[in-house]
Design an enzyme around this catalytic site. Structure first.
Site, short mmCIF file in Angstrom:
data_model
loop_
_atom_site.label_atom_id
_atom_site.label_comp_id
_atom_site.label_asym_id
_atom_site.label_seq_id
_atom_site.Cartn_x
_atom_site.Cartn_y
_atom_site.Cartn_z
N ASP A 16 28.98 74.13 21.92
CA ASP A 16 28.20 73.48 22.96
C ASP A 16 26.83 73.18 22.34
OD1 ASP A 16 27.25 72.69 25.55
OD2 ASP A 16 26.35 74.67 25.77
N ASP A 18 23.33 72.36 24.42
CA ASP A 18 22.16 72.88 25.14
C ASP A 18 22.33 74.33 25.55
OD1 ASP A 18 20.18 70.55 25.65
OD2 ASP A 18 22.16 69.67 25.99
#
Length: 230
Positions: A16, A18
């Protein structure tokens, strides 16, 4: 740390962006703090962590306007956040602890490395280039590449497809409940490295492991090897 046979053959790691790879949640908090402050409202970091951390910008903006009764349209709010975020990003956004070490380890040990993010391509590419880590990634998948965002599994299934690897060979790294649920629904093992908030008990049951930092993922993978399941 529990090691199971179903965790064998890991050769692909899906990141991922953020809150997991980059320390962007504090920037998001500052943006929302600024926006609410413009209209005489105030948001605390605790409120941000509880209600907004790990969720999409669209979901957050709708909730923000409603909760704080902001006298603006959704488009106004998104435009403000987009413009102000660009200013923050120009100053640079830090990688999370252990990110560079983990990426180097994965590359040296011939793992496939992917990014699966709801961010836009321009934003994600800019952040990766700015931090000098773009070349580590074999494939990047964005929210626009799939019909449904997290917590639906689409983005991680697309990542497996792009890597040309079965789900059992892949490992997802996530910080948010929505990401954990998406990986779990996709049938892919997921490790959680929490950012601003711990996942709830329901989501902790979905993870293969919960670690403190990205650097700990190296130890986790090495443990798999030592146990002879890779």
């Amino acid at each position: 740390m529990n090691i199971h046979k179903e965790n064998s053959m890991k050769n692909t790691v899906i990141f991922d962006l953020d809150g997991l790879l980059i320390d962007s949640e504090i920037i998001s908090f500052r943006l929302y703090e600024e926006l609410t402050g413009k209209y005489g409202r105030s948001m605390t970091l605790e409120e941000y962590a509880t209600d907004y951390s790990g969720k999409t910008g669209i979901t957050n903006m709708k909730f923000l306007i409603d909760k704080y009764q902001l006298p603006i349209t959704f488009d106004d709010g998104m435009a403000f956040v987009d413009e102000r975020e660009k200013e923050y990003l120009k100053e640079g956004v830090a990688l999370k602890p252990g990110a560079r070490e983990l990426l180097a380890y994965l590359k040296e040990n011939h793992y496939k490395i992917l990014l699966a993010t709801s961010s836009t391509e321009d934003r994600a590419e800019g952040i990766l280039q700015q931090n000098g880590i773009r070349d580590y990634f074999d494939h990047l998948v964005y929210g626009v590449n799939v019909k449904r965002g997290k917590p639906f599994p689409d983005i991680f299934l697309k990542a497996c497809e792009d890597a040309n690897e079965p789900r059992k060979n892949c490992l997802v790294l996530e910080d948010s409940e929505a990401g954990i649920q998406a990986a779990h629904s996709a049938g892919i093992d997921v490790i959680c490295i929490p950012d601003m908030r711990e996942p709830g008990e329901e989501f902790k049951k979905m993870v293969t492991a919960q670690l403190i930092s990205l650097k700990d993922v190296i130890i986790w993978l090495q443990t798999l090897q030592l146990n002879g399941v890779m």
